[in-house]
Design a protein around this motif. Structure first.
Motif, short mmCIF file in Angstrom:
data_model
loop_
_atom_site.label_atom_id
_atom_site.label_comp_id
_atom_site.label_asym_id
_atom_site.label_seq_id
_atom_site.Cartn_x
_atom_site.Cartn_y
_atom_site.Cartn_z
N ARG A 107 0.79 -1.23 0.00
CA ARG A 107 0.00 0.00 0.00
C ARG A 107 0.83 1.28 0.00
N THR A 108 2.02 1.26 0.61
CA THR A 108 2.82 2.49 0.70
C THR A 108 4.06 2.40 -0.18
N VAL A 109 4.52 3.54 -0.64
CA VAL A 109 5.69 3.59 -1.52
C VAL A 109 6.95 3.04 -0.84
N PRO A 110 7.25 3.44 0.41
CA PRO A 110 8.45 2.89 1.07
C PRO A 110 8.41 1.36 1.17
N ALA A 111 7.25 0.79 1.46
CA ALA A 111 7.13 -0.66 1.57
C ALA A 111 7.37 -1.33 0.22
N VAL A 112 6.79 -0.74 -0.85
CA VAL A 112 6.98 -1.29 -2.19
C VAL A 112 8.45 -1.26 -2.58
N VAL A 113 9.09 -0.13 -2.34
CA VAL A 113 10.51 0.01 -2.68
C VAL A 113 11.36 -0.99 -1.92
N PHE A 114 11.13 -1.11 -0.61
CA PHE A 114 11.96 -1.99 0.22
C PHE A 114 11.80 -3.45 -0.18
N TRP A 115 10.57 -3.93 -0.32
CA TRP A 115 10.38 -5.36 -0.58
C TRP A 115 10.73 -5.74 -2.02
N GLN A 116 10.55 -4.82 -2.97
CA GLN A 116 11.02 -5.11 -4.32
C GLN A 116 12.55 -5.18 -4.36
N TRP A 117 13.20 -4.31 -3.60
CA TRP A 117 14.67 -4.37 -3.52
C TRP A 117 15.13 -5.68 -2.89
N VAL A 118 14.49 -6.09 -1.81
CA VAL A 118 14.84 -7.36 -1.16
C VAL A 118 14.63 -8.52 -2.14
N ASN A 119 13.50 -8.50 -2.84
CA ASN A 119 13.20 -9.60 -3.76
C ASN A 119 14.20 -9.67 -4.89
N GLN A 120 14.57 -8.53 -5.48
CA GLN A 120 15.52 -8.56 -6.58
C GLN A 120 16.93 -8.91 -6.12
N SER A 121 17.27 -8.56 -4.89
CA SER A 121 18.56 -8.98 -4.35
C SER A 121 18.60 -10.50 -4.22
N THR A 150 16.68 -4.43 -10.47
CA THR A 150 16.05 -3.73 -9.36
C THR A 150 15.32 -2.49 -9.85
N THR A 151 15.95 -1.75 -10.77
CA THR A 151 15.33 -0.55 -11.33
C THR A 151 14.05 -0.90 -12.09
N SER A 152 14.10 -1.96 -12.91
CA SER A 152 12.92 -2.34 -13.69
C SER A 152 11.78 -2.75 -12.78
N ALA A 153 12.10 -3.46 -11.68
CA ALA A 153 11.06 -3.87 -10.74
C ALA A 153 10.43 -2.65 -10.07
N LEU A 154 11.27 -1.71 -9.65
CA LEU A 154 10.76 -0.53 -8.96
C LEU A 154 9.96 0.37 -9.90
N VAL A 155 10.45 0.54 -11.12
CA VAL A 155 9.73 1.37 -12.09
C VAL A 155 8.36 0.76 -12.38
N THR A 156 8.33 -0.55 -12.59
CA THR A 156 7.07 -1.23 -12.86
C THR A 156 6.12 -1.13 -11.68
N LEU A 160 2.87 1.29 -11.85
CA LEU A 160 1.53 0.68 -11.79
C LEU A 160 0.77 1.15 -10.56
N LYS A 161 1.49 1.28 -9.44
CA LYS A 161 0.84 1.72 -8.22
C LYS A 161 0.24 3.11 -8.40
N THR A 162 1.03 4.01 -8.97
CA THR A 162 0.55 5.38 -9.21
C THR A 162 -0.62 5.39 -10.19
#
Length: 323
Positions: A107-121, A150-156, A160-162
């Motif tokens: 639901r929140t941008v910080p959460a999306v950024v953090f977990w997508q970064w963890v997943n891509q790592s 990581t960038t592609s995951a975050l951009v997507t 999409l969230k926005t």
């Protein structure tokens, strides 16, 4: 007692059922808790057994278990012990935690950024660990692959969230993590294994003799791995949003919000326990390529093959596609 043939898998790999049994065996999460000392002991027993020098009294069950540990933890090309988090046997416990949190905290941008970064790592580590080890990858290539994925995951995810926040209901927003994961897999895996696409990978005849290199074989193997990884994630990340959307409409579920994340983690684990081996089994690990296709699209490599084995002597070449 008939000896185990280590040149052949335990189950027939020409069928999906045989491959499914094999990968249930190799990706067994229980192998994660086995110590490095036990893994090296298993490797030693496997090597001794191959040379008919196993300790007296060694049973068939002991050899099969040693082979299971060996194939779950050591790279099939290099024979090196794989890092713990990159092994396919860690895919279920690692994937269930990360996927569960991605689905819960979207639901929140910080959460999306953090977990997508963890997943891509995590994905980058798995992709590197299970690459075709005959192809070297530089630190620069690894860095580019990691940053790009990581960038592609975050951009997507953020795009999409926005877009969906103002145009769609909560259900569609729950699918943002899956869209990001699918997009990132299409970037992460090819970039992590870009040296294979640039330089080609070694291909072999049916007896395991190297005959030439092929970029087309690399592309085929990587494409199949991308499809498998997306298929592995799809059921959990597409079915659970529907389940959670329905459950969260009930008042009793709204009163236990602290259990939502644990529920999704456990559900992801249950799905991945089946989907990890099922997705790995979609395509044979020992992938093949028609020599006629090689001749058509890579004439230089075909000429090298002809010099090695002669024209018309083999119809297919084989290679490890990775996981």
């Amino acid at each position: 007692m008939q000896r185990i043939d280590f040149s052949q898998p335990k189950w027939d790999q020409s069928t999906f059922t045989g491959r499914l049994k094999h990968f249930f065996w190799v990706t067994d999460p229980r192998s994660c808790v086995v110590s490095s000392e036990q893994l090296y002991e298993a490797k030693t027993l496997v090597e001794k057994y191959k040379n008919h020098r196993e300790p007296p009294g060694t049973t068939t069950e002991q050899v099969w278990y040693a082979r299971k540990l060996y194939e779950s933890a050591f790279h099939p090309d290099s024979g090196e012990l794989q890092n713990f988090c990159g092994r396919m046997s860690f895919q279920v416990p690692g994937g269930m935690l990360i996927t569960g949190f991605m689905l819960q905290f979207y639901r929140t941008v910080p959460a999306v950024v953090f977990w997508q970064w963890v997943n891509q790592s995590f994905n980058a580590l798995v992709n590197y660990t299970n690459r075709n080890a005959k192809s070297e990858v530089s630190s620069t290539q690894l860095g580019v692959a990691y940053v790009s994925a990581t960038t592609s995951a975050l951009v997507t995810a953020l795009g999409l969230k926005t877009f969906l926040e103002k145009r769609a209901g909560s259900l569609l927003q729950r699918y943002v993590p899956f869209a990001a994961v699918a997009a990132a897999n299409c970037v992460n895996i090819p970039l992590m294994r870009q040296s294979e696409l640039i330089n080609g990978i070694v291909v072999y005849d049916e007896n395991g003799n190297a005959v030439t290199e092929s970029r087309l074989a690399a592309a085929k193997g990587i494409t199949q791995v991308v499809i498998s990884r997306i298929a592995m994630a799809a059921p959990g990340m597409t079915l659970l949003p529907l389940v959670m959307e329905k459950l969260e409409s009930y008042s009793w579920m709204q009163r236990i919000k602290f259990l939502h994340a644990p529920f999704q983690i456990v559900a992801c684990g249950a799905i991945l326990t089946f989907m990890t081996p099922a997705a790995c089994a979609l395509f044979p690990q020992r992938c093949s390529l028609d020599v006629s296709t090689l001749a058509r699209f890579e004439p230089e490599q075909y000429e090298k093959l002809k010099k090695t084995v002669g024209e018309g002597s083999i119809s297919k070449v084989y290679f490890n596609k990775g996981l």
